[in-house]
Design a protein around this motif. Structure first.
Motif, PDB file in Angstrom:
ATOM      1  N   GLU A  23      -7.441  -8.924   2.113  1.00  0.00           N
ATOM      2  CA  GLU A  23      -7.639  -9.296   3.501  1.00  0.00           C
ATOM      3  C   GLU A  23      -6.972  -8.038   4.374  1.00  0.00           C
ATOM      4  O   GLU A  23      -5.588  -8.393   4.447  1.00  0.00           O
ATOM      5  N   PHE A  24      -7.533  -7.155   4.911  1.00  0.00           N
ATOM      6  CA  PHE A  24      -6.666  -6.024   5.231  1.00  0.00           C
ATOM      7  C   PHE A  24      -6.742  -5.952   6.785  1.00  0.00           C
ATOM      8  O   PHE A  24      -5.677  -5.370   7.456  1.00  0.00           O
ATOM      9  N   ALA A  25      -7.524  -6.744   7.553  1.00  0.00           N
ATOM     10  CA  ALA A  25      -7.671  -6.954   8.877  1.00  0.00           C
ATOM     11  C   ALA A  25      -8.090  -8.234   9.268  1.00  0.00           C
ATOM     12  O   ALA A  25      -9.109  -8.624   8.568  1.00  0.00           O
ATOM     13  N   GLU A  26      -7.552  -8.986  10.467  1.00  0.00           N
ATOM     14  CA  GLU A  26      -7.728 -10.542  10.642  1.00  0.00           C
ATOM     15  C   GLU A  26      -9.225 -10.386  10.956  1.00  0.00           C
ATOM     16  O   GLU A  26     -10.042 -11.506  10.725  1.00  0.00           O
ATOM     17  N   SER A  27      -9.902  -9.541  11.719  1.00  0.00           N
ATOM     18  CA  SER A  27     -11.394  -9.640  12.181  1.00  0.00           C
ATOM     19  C   SER A  27     -12.591  -9.257  11.070  1.00  0.00           C
ATOM     20  O   SER A  27     -13.421  -8.874  11.206  1.00  0.00           O
ATOM     21  N   GLU A  28     -11.723  -8.746   9.774  1.00  0.00           N
ATOM     22  CA  GLU A  28     -12.844  -8.088   9.095  1.00  0.00           C
ATOM     23  C   GLU A  28     -12.677  -8.877   7.539  1.00  0.00           C
ATOM     24  O   GLU A  28     -11.645  -9.834   7.194  1.00  0.00           O
ATOM     25  N   ASN A  29     -13.884  -8.973   6.819  1.00  0.00           N
ATOM     26  CA  ASN A  29     -13.936  -9.428   5.570  1.00  0.00           C
ATOM     27  C   ASN A  29     -13.106  -9.096   4.486  1.00  0.00           C
ATOM     28  O   ASN A  29     -12.950  -7.589   4.815  1.00  0.00           O
ATOM     29  N   PRO A  30     -12.707  -9.581   3.713  1.00  0.00           N
ATOM     30  CA  PRO A  30     -11.733  -8.926   2.578  1.00  0.00           C
ATOM     31  C   PRO A  30     -12.730  -7.919   1.870  1.00  0.00           C
ATOM     32  O   PRO A  30     -13.949  -8.215   1.783  1.00  0.00           O
ATOM     33  N   ALA A  31     -11.860  -6.901   1.409  1.00  0.00           N
ATOM     34  CA  ALA A  31     -12.600  -5.929   0.565  1.00  0.00           C
ATOM     35  C   ALA A  31     -11.744  -5.809  -0.757  1.00  0.00           C
ATOM     36  O   ALA A  31     -10.794  -5.880  -1.056  1.00  0.00           O
ATOM     37  N   LEU A  32     -12.519  -4.817  -1.790  1.00  0.00           N
ATOM     38  CA  LEU A  32     -11.994  -4.408  -2.645  1.00  0.00           C
ATOM     39  C   LEU A  32     -11.397  -2.913  -2.868  1.00  0.00           C
ATOM     40  O   LEU A  32     -11.746  -2.131  -2.341  1.00  0.00           O
ATOM     41  N   PHE A  33     -10.083  -2.618  -3.242  1.00  0.00           N
ATOM     42  CA  PHE A  33      -9.470  -1.461  -3.402  1.00  0.00           C
ATOM     43  C   PHE A  33      -8.679  -1.198  -4.634  1.00  0.00           C
ATOM     44  O   PHE A  33      -8.580  -2.010  -5.404  1.00  0.00           O
ATOM     45  N   ASP A  34      -8.864   0.114  -4.923  1.00  0.00           N
ATOM     46  CA  ASP A  34      -8.560   0.510  -6.374  1.00  0.00           C
ATOM     47  C   ASP A  34      -6.957   0.187  -6.446  1.00  0.00           C
ATOM     48  O   ASP A  34      -6.089   0.201  -5.399  1.00  0.00           O
ATOM     49  N   SER A  35      -6.737  -0.645  -7.396  1.00  0.00           N
ATOM     50  CA  SER A  35      -5.215  -0.909  -7.589  1.00  0.00           C
ATOM     51  C   SER A  35      -4.230   0.066  -7.816  1.00  0.00           C
ATOM     52  O   SER A  35      -3.106  -0.160  -7.625  1.00  0.00           O
ATOM     53  N   ARG A  36      -4.524   1.170  -8.089  1.00  0.00           N
ATOM     54  CA  ARG A  36      -3.483   2.354  -8.113  1.00  0.00           C
ATOM     55  C   ARG A  36      -2.979   2.761  -6.878  1.00  0.00           C
ATOM     56  O   ARG A  36      -2.306   3.432  -6.774  1.00  0.00           O
ATOM     57  N   PHE A  38       0.828  -1.306   0.156  1.00  0.00           N
ATOM     58  CA  PHE A  38      -0.017  -0.052  -0.032  1.00  0.00           C
ATOM     59  C   PHE A  38       0.771   1.220   0.065  1.00  0.00           C
ATOM     60  O   PHE A  38       1.592   1.421   0.884  1.00  0.00           O
ATOM     61  N   THR A  39       0.652   2.025  -1.075  1.00  0.00           N
ATOM     62  CA  THR A  39       1.338   3.187  -1.109  1.00  0.00           C
ATOM     63  C   THR A  39       0.252   4.519  -1.547  1.00  0.00           C
ATOM     64  O   THR A  39       0.215   4.527  -2.490  1.00  0.00           O
ATOM     65  N   PRO A  40       0.083   4.888  -0.538  1.00  0.00           N
ATOM     66  CA  PRO A  40      -0.954   6.092  -0.647  1.00  0.00           C
ATOM     67  C   PRO A  40      -0.662   7.094  -1.551  1.00  0.00           C
ATOM     68  O   PRO A  40       0.672   7.902  -1.511  1.00  0.00           O
ATOM     69  N   PRO A  41      -1.624   7.347  -2.593  1.00  0.00           N
ATOM     70  CA  PRO A  41      -1.267   8.366  -3.729  1.00  0.00           C
ATOM     71  C   PRO A  41      -1.504   9.723  -2.932  1.00  0.00           C
ATOM     72  O   PRO A  41      -2.338   9.979  -2.104  1.00  0.00           O
ATOM     73  N   ARG A  42      -0.953  10.623  -3.848  1.00  0.00           N
ATOM     74  CA  ARG A  42      -1.160  12.196  -3.359  1.00  0.00           C
ATOM     75  C   ARG A  42      -2.249  12.508  -4.463  1.00  0.00           C
ATOM     76  O   ARG A  42      -2.095  12.886  -5.325  1.00  0.00           O
ATOM     77  N   THR A  43      -3.479  12.401  -3.936  1.00  0.00           N
ATOM     78  CA  THR A  43      -4.661  12.747  -4.946  1.00  0.00           C
ATOM     79  C   THR A  43      -5.984  12.962  -3.916  1.00  0.00           C
ATOM     80  O   THR A  43      -5.972  12.595  -2.605  1.00  0.00           O
ATOM     81  N   GLU A  44      -6.797  13.592  -4.206  1.00  0.00           N
ATOM     82  CA  GLU A  44      -8.051  13.804  -3.555  1.00  0.00           C
ATOM     83  C   GLU A  44      -9.198  13.212  -4.250  1.00  0.00           C
ATOM     84  O   GLU A  44     -10.403  13.090  -3.953  1.00  0.00           O
ATOM     85  N   ASP A  45      -8.744  11.995  -5.226  1.00  0.00           N
ATOM     86  CA  ASP A  45      -9.907  11.258  -5.859  1.00  0.00           C
ATOM     87  C   ASP A  45     -10.607  10.450  -4.921  1.00  0.00           C
ATOM     88  O   ASP A  45     -10.139   9.315  -4.561  1.00  0.00           O
ATOM     89  N   ALA A  46     -11.881  10.746  -4.717  1.00  0.00           N
ATOM     90  CA  ALA A  46     -12.636   9.804  -3.499  1.00  0.00           C
ATOM     91  C   ALA A  46     -12.727   8.305  -3.746  1.00  0.00           C
ATOM     92  O   ALA A  46     -12.723   7.483  -3.258  1.00  0.00           O
ATOM     93  N   VAL A  47     -13.109   8.223  -5.005  1.00  0.00           N
ATOM     94  CA  VAL A  47     -13.030   6.795  -5.470  1.00  0.00           C
ATOM     95  C   VAL A  47     -11.854   5.944  -5.461  1.00  0.00           C
ATOM     96  O   VAL A  47     -11.975   4.908  -5.031  1.00  0.00           O
ATOM     97  N   MET A  48     -10.749   6.512  -6.088  1.00  0.00           N
ATOM     98  CA  MET A  48      -9.317   5.837  -5.750  1.00  0.00           C
ATOM     99  C   MET A  48      -9.251   5.659  -4.229  1.00  0.00           C
ATOM    100  O   MET A  48      -8.610   4.558  -3.781  1.00  0.00           O
ATOM    101  N   LEU A  49      -9.391   6.416  -3.364  1.00  0.00           N
ATOM    102  CA  LEU A  49      -9.140   6.664  -1.869  1.00  0.00           C
ATOM    103  C   LEU A  49     -10.001   5.612  -1.132  1.00  0.00           C
ATOM    104  O   LEU A  49      -9.989   5.508   0.153  1.00  0.00           O
ATOM    105  N   GLN A  50     -11.440   5.143  -1.751  1.00  0.00           N
ATOM    106  CA  GLN A  50     -12.433   4.712  -0.655  1.00  0.00           C
ATOM    107  C   GLN A  50     -11.789   3.619  -0.303  1.00  0.00           C
ATOM    108  O   GLN A  50     -11.365   2.543  -0.637  1.00  0.00           O
ATOM    109  N   GLY A  51     -11.967   3.500   1.282  1.00  0.00           N
ATOM    110  CA  GLY A  51     -11.719   2.447   2.250  1.00  0.00           C
ATOM    111  C   GLY A  51     -10.082   2.486   2.548  1.00  0.00           C
ATOM    112  O   GLY A  51      -9.785   1.618   3.286  1.00  0.00           O
ATOM    113  N   THR A  52      -9.606   3.311   1.850  1.00  0.00           N
ATOM    114  CA  THR A  52      -7.789   3.025   2.195  1.00  0.00           C
ATOM    115  C   THR A  52      -7.535   3.713   3.583  1.00  0.00           C
ATOM    116  O   THR A  52      -6.405   3.037   4.043  1.00  0.00           O
ATOM    117  N   ASP A  53      -8.503   4.048   4.051  1.00  0.00           N
ATOM    118  CA  ASP A  53      -7.962   4.402   5.911  1.00  0.00           C
ATOM    119  C   ASP A  53      -7.841   3.265   6.524  1.00  0.00           C
ATOM    120  O   ASP A  53      -7.378   3.544   7.533  1.00  0.00           O
TER     121      ASP A  53
END
Length: 126
Positions: A46-59, A5-20
């Protein structure tokens, strides 16, 4: 396949969805690549042991290992979207059953996930 995970420098809400929920610099195993018809590819993580896997923007990731798990298969949809994942995961209704906590879907998910994890272990060439 693995990606950091390499957070991009963007305000694109679609790209950043869930990345927190992701940790900067952490390497994740990519469980699926989903390419919607009209937007960027998504990685199922799978980003956390107690959470279901989720889809994240590949960018928001840097791919650190391009080795694809041998259990992945290509599946396309009528919408023009496609996925690379274990064949049972691409069957109609699988993810709905998984998120509804149906035991058979949970068992299939865990079994296929373990195969991906095993195939994604770092090698000397990585």
């Amino acid at each position: 396949m693995r990606a950091r995970f390499t957070p991009p420098r963007t305000e694109d809400a679609v790209m950043l969805q869930g990345t927190d929920s992701l940790k900067e610099g952490r390497e994740y195993i990519v469980l699926e690549i989903f390419a919607p018809y009209d937007r960027s590819a998504l990685f199922r993580i799978e980003f956390a042991e107690s959470e279901n896997p989720a889809l994240f923007d590949s960018r928001v990731f840097t791919v650190t290992s391009t080795a694809l798990p041998p259990t992945w298969r290509y599946a396309n949809y009528e919408t023009g979207s496609f996925t690379l994942c274990p064949e049972p995961w691409s069957r109609p209704g699988f993810w709905e059953s998984y998120y509804d906590h149906e035991p058979s879907a949970l068992e299939v998910y865990e079994s296929e996930k373990q195969k991906i994890i095993t195939a994604s272990q770092p090698t000397v060439a990585d």
